[in-house]
Design a protein around this motif. Structure first.
Motif, short mmCIF file in Angstrom:
data_model
loop_
_atom_site.label_atom_id
_atom_site.label_comp_id
_atom_site.label_asym_id
_atom_site.label_seq_id
_atom_site.Cartn_x
_atom_site.Cartn_y
_atom_site.Cartn_z
N PHE A 1 -60.92 -34.18 -80.19
CA PHE A 1 -62.07 -33.78 -79.38
C PHE A 1 -61.85 -32.37 -78.82
CE2 PHE A 1 -64.66 -33.45 -75.60
CZ PHE A 1 -65.85 -34.08 -75.94
N LYS A 2 -60.65 -32.14 -78.28
CA LYS A 2 -60.32 -30.81 -77.74
C LYS A 2 -60.34 -29.76 -78.85
CE LYS A 2 -57.31 -32.61 -74.07
NZ LYS A 2 -55.89 -32.75 -73.62
N LYS A 3 -59.86 -30.14 -80.02
CA LYS A 3 -59.79 -29.19 -81.14
C LYS A 3 -61.17 -28.73 -81.57
CE LYS A 3 -58.31 -28.86 -85.99
NZ LYS A 3 -57.60 -29.55 -87.09
N PHE A 4 -62.11 -29.66 -81.65
CA PHE A 4 -63.43 -29.33 -82.19
C PHE A 4 -64.44 -28.89 -81.13
CE2 PHE A 4 -61.85 -32.35 -85.52
CZ PHE A 4 -61.69 -31.38 -86.50
N THR A 5 -64.11 -29.06 -79.86
CA THR A 5 -65.02 -28.61 -78.81
C THR A 5 -64.44 -27.45 -78.01
OG1 THR A 5 -64.15 -30.21 -77.20
CG2 THR A 5 -66.03 -30.91 -78.56
N SER A 6 -63.13 -27.19 -78.18
CA SER A 6 -62.44 -26.12 -77.43
C SER A 6 -62.63 -26.28 -75.93
CB SER A 6 -62.94 -24.73 -77.88
OG SER A 6 -62.69 -24.55 -79.25
N ALA A 7 -62.65 -27.52 -75.50
CA ALA A 7 -62.86 -27.77 -74.07
C ALA A 7 -62.09 -29.01 -73.64
CB ALA A 7 -64.34 -27.96 -73.78
N LEU B 1 -68.97 -35.03 -83.77
CA LEU B 1 -69.22 -33.97 -82.77
C LEU B 1 -70.19 -32.92 -83.28
CD1 LEU B 1 -65.63 -33.54 -81.27
CD2 LEU B 1 -67.60 -34.70 -80.26
N ILE B 2 -70.35 -32.82 -84.60
CA ILE B 2 -71.39 -31.94 -85.14
C ILE B 2 -72.77 -32.51 -84.80
CG2 ILE B 2 -72.47 -31.15 -87.29
CD1 ILE B 2 -69.65 -30.87 -88.45
N LEU B 3 -72.87 -33.84 -84.87
CA LEU B 3 -74.14 -34.50 -84.59
C LEU B 3 -74.41 -34.64 -83.10
CD1 LEU B 3 -73.84 -37.30 -87.31
CD2 LEU B 3 -75.15 -35.17 -87.44
N ASP B 4 -73.36 -34.74 -82.31
CA ASP B 4 -73.50 -34.81 -80.84
C ASP B 4 -72.23 -34.22 -80.23
OD1 ASP B 4 -73.38 -35.68 -78.09
OD2 ASP B 4 -75.00 -37.06 -78.57
N SER B 5 -72.33 -33.05 -79.63
CA SER B 5 -71.15 -32.30 -79.18
C SER B 5 -70.53 -32.82 -77.89
CB SER B 5 -71.51 -30.82 -79.00
OG SER B 5 -72.50 -30.69 -77.99
N THR B 6 -71.13 -33.84 -77.27
CA THR B 6 -70.63 -34.28 -75.96
C THR B 6 -69.85 -35.59 -76.00
OG1 THR B 6 -72.72 -35.41 -75.49
CG2 THR B 6 -72.51 -33.12 -74.75
N CYS B 7 -70.12 -36.42 -77.02
CA CYS B 7 -69.49 -37.74 -77.04
C CYS B 7 -69.53 -38.30 -78.46
CB CYS B 7 -70.24 -38.68 -76.10
SG CYS B 7 -69.44 -40.29 -75.86
N ILE B 8 -68.51 -39.10 -78.80
CA ILE B 8 -68.47 -39.76 -80.10
C ILE B 8 -69.25 -41.06 -79.98
CG2 ILE B 8 -66.98 -40.76 -81.87
CD1 ILE B 8 -64.74 -38.91 -80.74
N LEU B 9 -70.39 -41.12 -80.68
CA LEU B 9 -71.30 -42.27 -80.56
C LEU B 9 -71.19 -43.17 -81.78
CD1 LEU B 9 -74.44 -40.30 -79.30
CD2 LEU B 9 -72.77 -41.53 -77.90
N GLU B 10 -71.46 -44.44 -81.57
CA GLU B 10 -71.39 -45.41 -82.65
C GLU B 10 -72.35 -45.05 -83.79
OE1 GLU B 10 -71.70 -50.26 -83.24
OE2 GLU B 10 -72.36 -49.31 -81.38
N LYS B 11 -73.53 -44.57 -83.45
CA LYS B 11 -74.54 -44.26 -84.47
C LYS B 11 -74.15 -43.09 -85.36
CE LYS B 11 -77.34 -41.12 -81.61
NZ LYS B 11 -78.68 -40.88 -81.04
N ASN B 12 -73.20 -42.28 -84.88
CA ASN B 12 -72.78 -41.12 -85.66
C ASN B 12 -71.53 -41.37 -86.50
OD1 ASN B 12 -74.89 -39.56 -84.67
ND2 ASN B 12 -73.71 -38.86 -82.90
N LEU B 13 -71.01 -42.58 -86.46
CA LEU B 13 -69.85 -42.91 -87.28
C LEU B 13 -70.28 -43.20 -88.71
CD1 LEU B 13 -67.86 -45.30 -84.87
CD2 LEU B 13 -67.53 -42.84 -85.23
#
Length: 458
Positions: free
Chosen positions: A329-335, A370-382
C-alpha cells in the motif's frame, strides 16, 4: 556511555590502584573487597568487565567466575593472581574467563587487556541487540514478515552471511528468492562491493559463456570490443545466479571449473583472471530430480548447495499477509496509511486464497486494486479468481436470482462442505485431508479453526 568495570580484590591497595587507573582511562569503576560483595553488586547492576583476584578469603576468584558467567554471560572476566599456577589459568579459561594475568603486571599490559576485553564485550552485546531487533521487527533488508517461518529465515541469513560459502535458495516462483540473496550480501563483509544478479533462463545459450566470463574483441561475430563478464563485474562481491536449473550442461561444466579453480578466461582470450566472488544460486525447480534425470551435474549441485535456504510459499505464512499489504500500500500510494487500507471482507478473501503466484501475485493484486480505488483495497476490486477455487466449477454455469444473493456466506458454506468432505474421506486424518484439497497442513488447520472445527489433534 562509559564502560562499567568492577574490581574484586581483598587487597585495598590493589583495589585503589586499579580504580584510579580505570577512571583515568575513561571508564566507570567500582570495587569490592570479596566475591560475596561483588555478587551483591552484580545482582543489582550490570558490568561490562570484572577484574578479579583468584586468591581471596571466602569464595575464591574461580568460584566467583563461575557465578558471574551464570548470572551475566556477556560480562567479560579478567583474572589476576600473585601465584603462577598453570592449572588455575586453564580452569579459568574453561569457565569462560577472557584472560589471565599474573601479579605483578605492567601497567601498559593490563591497559591493553582491559581495552580488548571491553571491545569484545561491546561487540557481543551489539550483536545480541541486533539479533533481537531483527527477530522483533516485521522486515529484514526488504523482506517482510514476522511469522515463525520468516524469523527462522532471518536468523539463518545472519548465520550464513559472514562466510563466503555458496548458498542455494529454493522456493516457488514469487517467494522472494532474490530479496534473500540481496539480504545475505548486505549482511556480509562483501556488502560494500557489487551485487550482480542474472537470470540464467533469460540468456540465450549461445551468449551464456560471454555473459558470465566476458569476451575479447573479435572472439565472435559482433564482438566489437573487449567486454568484462559478470564474474569480473562482481569481483570482491556477490554473484547471484537465479534459475540455475536452466543452465545448459556445457555451461554447468564450465561454471564448476571456475568454482573449483577460482579462475577463468574470457571467450577468445588467453589471459587467466583470478576471481574472488561469492556464489548464491536460486531455483524453483527440483534440482535433485534434475540430477537423477541427468540434466543437472551432481558435482555442481553439491558445490553450490553448501547451505540451503527453503522459502515457504505465501499460503504457508498467511499471518504475514497484513504486513505485506501495508508495505505494498505504501509502495503504490507513496503515503503512510491514515485509516483502514483494506476492508474486512477483502482481507478475509485474501487470507483464504492459495496464492499460486505467492508474494508477486499479492503485489499485483494490491496494485490493481489501488488503481481502481486509491484509498482502500475493496472486495469488489479483487480479481475474480480470488473467489473461485480450482477444484470447484459449475458445469452448467451459475445463475444469480433476480433478488440477488449473499456471495460471502455462500462461499463460506461451500468451503466448509469441502473441508468436512475431505475429513470424512480420510477418516479424520487432517494431513491427508489437506493433501486431498491441495493445501498445506497449516492452511488447512487455519480454515478449520475459522469454522470452529479444529480439535487441535493431528
Amino acid at each position: 556511555m562509559k564502560a562499567r568495570v568492577l574490581v574484586v580484590d581483598d587487597e585495598l591497595s590493589m583495589r585503589e590502584f586499579l580504580t584510579i587507573l580505570l577512571e583515568m582511562e575513561g571508564y566507570q569503576a567500582l570495587s569490592a573487597a570479596n566475591a560475596e560483595q561483588a555478587l551483591k553488586l552484580l545482582s543489582d547492576d550490570l558490568f561490562d568487565l570484572i577484574i578479579s583476584d583468584v586468591q581471596m578469603p571466602g569464595l575464591n576468584g574461580i568460584e566467583l567466575l563461575a557465578r558471574v558467567k551464570a548470572m551475566s554471560p556477556d560480562t567479560a572476566v579478567l583474572m589476576m593472581t600473585a601465584f603462577s599456577a598453570a592449572e588455575q589459568a586453564v580452569e579459568a579459561m574453561k569457565l569462560g574467563a577472557y584472560d589471565y594475568i599474573a601479579k605483578p603486571f605492567k601497567v601498559d599490559e593490563i591497559k591493553v587487556l582491559i581495552r580488548n576485553a571491553l571491545e569484545k564485550t561491546t561487540l557481543k552485546r551489539e550483536n545480541t541487540v541486533l539479533k533481537q531487533t531483527v527477530l522483533q521487527r516485521d522486515s529484514f533488508y526488504g523482506i517482510i514478515g514476522s511469522s515463525p517461518r520468516m524469523r527462522e529465515i532471518f536468523s539463518l541469513i545472519q548465520k550464513v552471511a559472514p562466510s563466503s560459502s555458496s548458498v542455494m535458495i529454493l522456493g516457488e516462483s514469487g517467494t522472494g528468492k532474490e530479496l534473500v540473496a540481496r539480504a545475505i550480501h548486505n549482511c556480509s563483509p562483501r556488502s560494500k562491493k557489487t551485487f550482480v544478479a542474472v537470470n540464467c533462463g533469460a540468456i540465450p545459450e549461445s551468449l551464456m559463456e560471454s555473459e558470465l566470463f566476458g569476451h575479447k574483441k573479435g572472439a565472435f561475430t559482433g564482438a566489437v570490443g573487449d567486454r568484462p563478464g559478470l564474474f569480473e563485474q562482481a569481483e570482491g562481491g556477490t554473484l547471484f545466479l537465479d534459475e540455475i536449473g536452466e543452465l545448459p550442461l556445457l555451461m554447468q561444466t564450465k561454471l564448476l571449473r571456475v568454482l573449483q579453480e577460482r579462475e577463468f578466461r574470457r571467450v577468445g582470450g588467453t589471459q587467466v583472471h583470478k576471481c574472488d566472488v561469492r556464489i548464491l544460486t536460486a531455483s524453483n525447480r527440483d534440482l535433485q530430480g534434475q540430477v537423477k534425470e541427468g540434466t543437472f551435474r551432481e558435482d555442481l549441485f553439491y558445490r553450490i548447495n553448501v547451505v540451503q535456504i527453503m522459502l515457504p510459499p505465501l499460503r504457508e505464512r498467511i499471518e504475514d499477509i497484513p504486513q505485506l499489504l501495508e508495505s505494498f500500500f505504501k509502495k503504490f500510494t507513496s503515503a503512510q496509511p491514515t485509516g483502514e487500507i483494506i476492508t474486512p471482507t477483502a482481507l478475509k478473501a485474501l487470507m483464504n486464497h492459495s496464492f499460486p503466484g505467492n508474494i508477486r501475485e499479492l503485489e499485483n493484486i494490491v496494485e490493481r486494486s489501488l488503481i481502481l480505488d486509491s484509498t482502500c483495497i475493496l472486495e469488489k476490486n479483487l480479481p475474480a479468481n480470488i473467489f473461485s477455487g480450482k477444484s470447484y466449477s459449475a458445469s452448467g454455469g451459475v445463475e444469480i436470482p433476480e433478488e440477488g444473493l449473499a456471495l460471502e456466506p455462500l462461499l463460506e458454506d461451500l468451503e466448509k462442505q469441502y473441508l468436512l468432505k475431505a475429513l470424512e474421506r480420510t477418516h479424520g486424518a487432517k494431513k491427508k485431508a489437506a493433501e486431498l484439497l491441495g493445501m498445506s497442513f497449516r492452511s488447512f488447520r487455519y480454515r478449520l479453526a475459522k469454522f470452529g472445527l479444529d480439535s487441535g489433534d493431528e
